[in-house]
Motif scaffolding. Structure first.
Motif, PDB file in Angstrom:
ATOM      1  N   ALA A 134      -3.323  19.148  72.819  1.00  0.00           N
ATOM      2  CA  ALA A 134      -2.409  20.372  72.696  1.00  0.00           C
ATOM      3  C   ALA A 134      -1.265  20.571  73.669  1.00  0.00           C
ATOM      4  CB  ALA A 134      -3.354  21.598  72.196  1.00  0.00           C
ATOM      5  N   GLN A 135      -1.738  20.508  74.712  1.00  0.00           N
ATOM      6  CA  GLN A 135      -0.625  20.593  75.792  1.00  0.00           C
ATOM      7  C   GLN A 135       0.364  19.482  75.976  1.00  0.00           C
ATOM      8  OE1 GLN A 135      -3.386  20.938  79.277  1.00  0.00           O
ATOM      9  NE2 GLN A 135      -3.970  23.018  78.722  1.00  0.00           N
ATOM     10  N   LEU A 137       1.427  17.979  73.425  1.00  0.00           N
ATOM     11  CA  LEU A 137       2.346  18.170  72.170  1.00  0.00           C
ATOM     12  C   LEU A 137       3.325  19.473  72.578  1.00  0.00           C
ATOM     13  CD1 LEU A 137       0.355  17.347  69.147  1.00  0.00           C
ATOM     14  CD2 LEU A 137       2.862  16.366  69.803  1.00  0.00           C
ATOM     15  N   HIS A 138       2.708  20.472  73.105  1.00  0.00           N
ATOM     16  CA  HIS A 138       3.583  21.639  73.378  1.00  0.00           C
ATOM     17  C   HIS A 138       4.506  21.196  74.423  1.00  0.00           C
ATOM     18  CE1 HIS A 138       4.425  25.513  75.573  1.00  0.00           C
ATOM     19  NE2 HIS A 138       4.048  25.986  74.425  1.00  0.00           N
ATOM     20  N   GLU A 168       0.858  18.051  62.145  1.00  0.00           N
ATOM     21  CA  GLU A 168       0.513  18.626  63.364  1.00  0.00           C
ATOM     22  C   GLU A 168       0.290  20.289  63.191  1.00  0.00           C
ATOM     23  OE1 GLU A 168       1.016  21.142  66.410  1.00  0.00           O
ATOM     24  OE2 GLU A 168       2.841  20.719  65.361  1.00  0.00           O
ATOM     25  N   ALA A 170       0.643  23.476  64.349  1.00  0.00           N
ATOM     26  CA  ALA A 170       1.544  24.105  65.184  1.00  0.00           C
ATOM     27  C   ALA A 170       0.672  25.379  65.987  1.00  0.00           C
ATOM     28  CB  ALA A 170       2.994  24.540  64.721  1.00  0.00           C
ATOM     29  N   LEU A 173      -1.267  24.408  69.297  1.00  0.00           N
ATOM     30  CA  LEU A 173      -0.785  23.920  70.573  1.00  0.00           C
ATOM     31  C   LEU A 173      -0.949  24.986  71.605  1.00  0.00           C
ATOM     32  CD1 LEU A 173       3.069  23.219  69.291  1.00  0.00           C
ATOM     33  CD2 LEU A 173       1.093  21.617  69.642  1.00  0.00           C
ATOM     34  N   ASP A 175      -0.101  26.072  75.822  1.00  0.00           N
ATOM     35  CA  ASP A 175       0.774  25.711  76.940  1.00  0.00           C
ATOM     36  C   ASP A 175       0.197  25.731  78.239  1.00  0.00           C
ATOM     37  OD1 ASP A 175      -0.244  28.441  77.505  1.00  0.00           O
ATOM     38  OD2 ASP A 175       1.875  29.378  76.999  1.00  0.00           O
TER      39      ASP A 175
END
Length: 176
Positions: A134-135, A137-138, A168, A170, A173, A175
């Protein structure tokens, strides 16, 4: 913001000068954006051929019309449009006031792998830790426009996704 207030008229000579400066800056920014959109369209042509390029060009042009809609939707509403290219991911940020294009130097193949790895981890019955994916992609999807989102007090993100990004989630995600 400031530009809208100055355009209402009844300005002092100092305010007239400031209005001229802001309008010159805006003109330069629009020219840079137009130059960048030509590059985005060229990248889209290389990715998927002439039809995709024509569709991409129409989509980019239609973004200008969204500015009024975003204004009606209220302060803090932002449209993020993603365009995948072989060597990079383009992100077009549209607010009622501005449009900017940013890029992430990740190619389509690598981005596709990240998206599908993320989906696999999220659907894993073993409850794998999805945060690293997730990070990652973020970093590519939000990172390049994070400063603009913060500066614009973005509270509502509308996204237009390209290619595998449609798969995906969103909202998942992270950070970090």
């Amino acid at each position: 913001g400031e530009l809208d207030r100055l355009r209402k008229g009844g300005l002092s000579p100092e305010q007239e000068k400031r209005l001229g400066e802001l309008e010159d800056q805006l003109k330069g920014a629009r020219q840079r954006f137009d130059d960048t959109t030509r590059q985005i369209i060229a990248d889209a042509r290389r990715q998927a051929g002439g039809e995709a390029m024509r569709t991409g060009a129409e989509a980019i042009e239609s973004l200008r019309a969204w500015r009024g809609t975003l204004r009606e939707m209220g302060e803090g509403t932002v449209l993020l449009t993603y365009v995948m290219a072989p060597e990079r991911l383009w992100i077009i940020l549209t607010t009622p006031e501005v449009q900017v294009a940013r890029k992430s130097d990740i190619g389509a193949a690598e981005l596709n792998k990240l998206v599908f790895d993320f989906r696999r981890v999220l659907s894993s019955p073993q409850r794998l830790d999805a945060r690293p994916a997730a990070q990652a992609l973020h970093k590519h999807l939000i990172g390049p426009v994070a400063d603009e989102l913060a500066a614009g007090n973005a509270r509502t993100l509308m996204v237009s996704l390209d290619g595998s990004l449609r798969y995906e989630p969103a909202g998942a995600l992270h950070d970090g």
